[in-house]
Design an enzyme around this catalytic site. Structure first.
Site, PDB file in Angstrom:
ATOM      1  N   LYS A 298       7.730  -0.597   6.058  1.00 61.72           N
ATOM      2  CA  LYS A 298       7.141   0.721   5.839  1.00 61.72           C
ATOM      3  C   LYS A 298       8.237   1.734   5.564  1.00 61.72           C
ATOM      4  O   LYS A 298       9.075   2.009   6.428  1.00 61.72           O
ATOM      5  CB  LYS A 298       6.328   1.149   7.063  1.00 61.72           C
ATOM      6  CG  LYS A 298       5.667   2.513   6.937  1.00 61.72           C
ATOM      7  CD  LYS A 298       4.840   2.800   8.189  1.00 61.72           C
ATOM      8  CE  LYS A 298       4.143   4.140   8.108  1.00 61.72           C
ATOM      9  NZ  LYS A 298       3.320   4.399   9.314  1.00 61.72           N
TER      10      LYS A 298
ATOM     11  N   ASP B 288      -6.324   7.540  16.113  1.00 62.10           N
ATOM     12  CA  ASP B 288      -6.639   7.472  14.678  1.00 62.10           C
ATOM     13  C   ASP B 288      -7.176   6.097  14.301  1.00 62.10           C
ATOM     14  O   ASP B 288      -6.780   5.515  13.289  1.00 62.10           O
ATOM     15  CB  ASP B 288      -5.416   7.808  13.835  1.00 62.10           C
ATOM     16  CG  ASP B 288      -5.779   8.155  12.384  1.00 62.10           C
ATOM     17  OD1 ASP B 288      -6.943   8.537  12.142  1.00 62.10           O
ATOM     18  OD2 ASP B 288      -4.917   8.035  11.500  1.00 62.10           O
TER      19      ASP B 288
ATOM     20  N   SER C 281       0.847  -1.195   0.000  1.00 58.25           N
ATOM     21  CA  SER C 281       0.000   0.000   0.000  1.00 58.25           C
ATOM     22  C   SER C 281       0.876   1.236   0.000  1.00 58.25           C
ATOM     23  O   SER C 281       2.091   1.163   0.165  1.00 58.25           O
ATOM     24  CB  SER C 281      -0.921   0.010   1.231  1.00 58.25           C
ATOM     25  OG  SER C 281      -0.156   0.117   2.419  1.00 58.25           O
TER      26      SER C 281
ATOM     27  N   GLY D 296       0.707   5.680   1.136  1.00 59.36           N
ATOM     28  CA  GLY D 296      -0.031   6.749   1.793  1.00 59.36           C
ATOM     29  C   GLY D 296       0.864   7.953   1.963  1.00 59.36           C
ATOM     30  O   GLY D 296       2.043   7.933   1.595  1.00 59.36           O
TER      31      GLY D 296
ATOM     32  N   PHE E  56       2.218   9.182   4.519  1.00 59.05           N
ATOM     33  CA  PHE E  56       3.328   9.038   5.452  1.00 59.05           C
ATOM     34  C   PHE E  56       4.311   7.952   5.029  1.00 59.05           C
ATOM     35  O   PHE E  56       5.288   7.700   5.715  1.00 59.05           O
ATOM     36  CB  PHE E  56       2.806   8.747   6.866  1.00 59.05           C
ATOM     37  CG  PHE E  56       2.234   9.958   7.532  1.00 59.05           C
ATOM     38  CD1 PHE E  56       3.047  10.882   8.145  1.00 59.05           C
ATOM     39  CD2 PHE E  56       0.865  10.189   7.519  1.00 59.05           C
ATOM     40  CE1 PHE E  56       2.529  12.012   8.752  1.00 59.05           C
ATOM     41  CE2 PHE E  56       0.335  11.313   8.122  1.00 59.05           C
ATOM     42  CZ  PHE E  56       1.165  12.226   8.734  1.00 59.05           C
TER      43      PHE E  56
ATOM     44  N   ASN F  83       5.236   4.405   1.966  1.00 66.32           N
ATOM     45  CA  ASN F  83       4.799   3.195   1.282  1.00 66.32           C
ATOM     46  C   ASN F  83       5.056   1.982   2.163  1.00 66.32           C
ATOM     47  O   ASN F  83       5.954   1.979   3.000  1.00 66.32           O
ATOM     48  CB  ASN F  83       5.552   3.038  -0.041  1.00 66.32           C
ATOM     49  CG  ASN F  83       5.255   4.169  -1.006  1.00 66.32           C
ATOM     50  OD1 ASN F  83       4.120   4.630  -1.097  1.00 66.32           O
ATOM     51  ND2 ASN F  83       6.269   4.629  -1.716  1.00 66.32           N
TER      52      ASN F  83
END
EC number: 2.7.11.22
Length: 315
Positions: free
Chosen positions: A42, A138, A20, A22, A24, A26
């Site tokens: 990440k 979150d 995925s 985003g 902040f 990959n």
């Protein structure tokens, strides 16, 4: 971590695929060369990793929390490794198979047994987290990761922090943001996570977000249309600077009862409690585990294993 405080190298891992991406960073599926174990890696977005004081507090916070919190329903971090470029770093984490957002997007409504089992695991993880004095801040379906066997992991702790008397209100993705934050409160506790749990459980039952606002004012309007308009008594003793600026709608009927009565009294009461206007009236994670909705929800239903199997690789 190498001797001397240096991180291990990204060269120790072989990239399998990207999972995925985003704002902040990959996330990749990788295999460690020394033992062939599979992890999620990440990559920290270089443009967001650093601030004027050096390495971003968001990443320091996430690494520190994940390194010191160990629970079967919370994502585990293996290590931090450095890349080939200067200031290029990666978090190596436990690898999950999909996330709750992908599951809901794929199948729509999740069966009651599966929803109860996932809620039970989510509450167990939060009970442990809150017991350690940490608020996630979150919670949403994309941050709830799932394993093939139905296991659940709470992930993405970039906004998490220790409970304090004064905290920023720029937290929680809009659709899962509690009403007191929308109304300007800067004093809150773990009850903000419990509102988010109510939104997530409602989404599992209905197969779609229950409060999908297009901005803060629209979000408040959707909350009022679902739950009714709050009274002064609902917020007695709370400092909500924006509440005085909210205009009461002229005519409307709260839709919650009609929307949720088909799921049974236990489910409807559980979600409604979590969406209490007064955060002090929301159940804690520990109390939620004693509720009728998650009672006897310790065994993974076969339908959940089938669903996750069909969605594997969708994150």
């Amino acid at each position: 971590m190498r001797s001397g405080g240096r991180c291990n190298s990204i060269e120790n891992y072989e990239k399998v695929c990207r999972i995925s991406s985003g704002s902040f960073g990959n996330v990749y599926r990788v295999r460690r060369k020394t033992d062939n174990r599979v992890f999620a890696l990440k990559r920290m977005n270089p443009s967001m990793c650093y601030d004027t004081n050096g390495f971003s507090i968001l990443y320091i916070r996430e690494v520190m929390i994940l390194k010191h919190i160990r629970h079967r329903n919370i994502m585990e971090i293996e290590e931090v490794v450095e890349g080939c470029e200067i200031n290029d770093f990666f978090i190596v984490m436990e690898c999950c198979d999909t996330d709750l957002r992908s599951v809901i997007h794929s199948v729509g409504k999740i069966g009651m047994k599966a929803a109860r089992f996932l809620t039970c695991q989510m509450l167990k993880g939060l009970k442990f987290l809150h017991g350690a004095g940490i608020v996630h801040r979150d919670l949403k379906p994309s941050n709830i990761l799932l394993m093939r066997d139905g296991g659940l992991r709470i992930a993405d702790f970039g906004l998490a922090r220790a409970i304090e008397s004064q905290m920023t209100n720029l937290v929680v993705t809009l659709w899962y943001r509690p009403i007191e934050i929308l109304l300007g409160s800067e004093t809150y506790d773990e009850s903000i996570d419990m509102w988010s749990v109510g939104c997530v459980v409602g989404e599992m039952l209905r197969g779609e977000p229950i409060l999908a606002g297009e901005g803060e004012m629209d979000q408040l309007d959707r909350i009022f249309r679902l739950l009714g308009y709050p009274t002064d008594a609902d917020f007695e003793g709370l400092d909500l600077p924006h509440f005085k600026n909210i205009r009461r709608p002229s005519t409307f009927e709260a839709s919650f009862e009609g929307d949720f009565e088909c799921y049974g009294e236990e489910a409807a009461s559980f979600v409604r409690n979590l969406l209490s206007f007064d955060p002090r009236k929301r159940c804690t994670a520990s109390q939620g585990l004693c509720s009728g909705f998650v009672a006897d929800a310790e065994e993974c239903p076969g339908e959940l294993v089938d669903i996750v199997g069909r969605c594997t690789g969708d994150i």
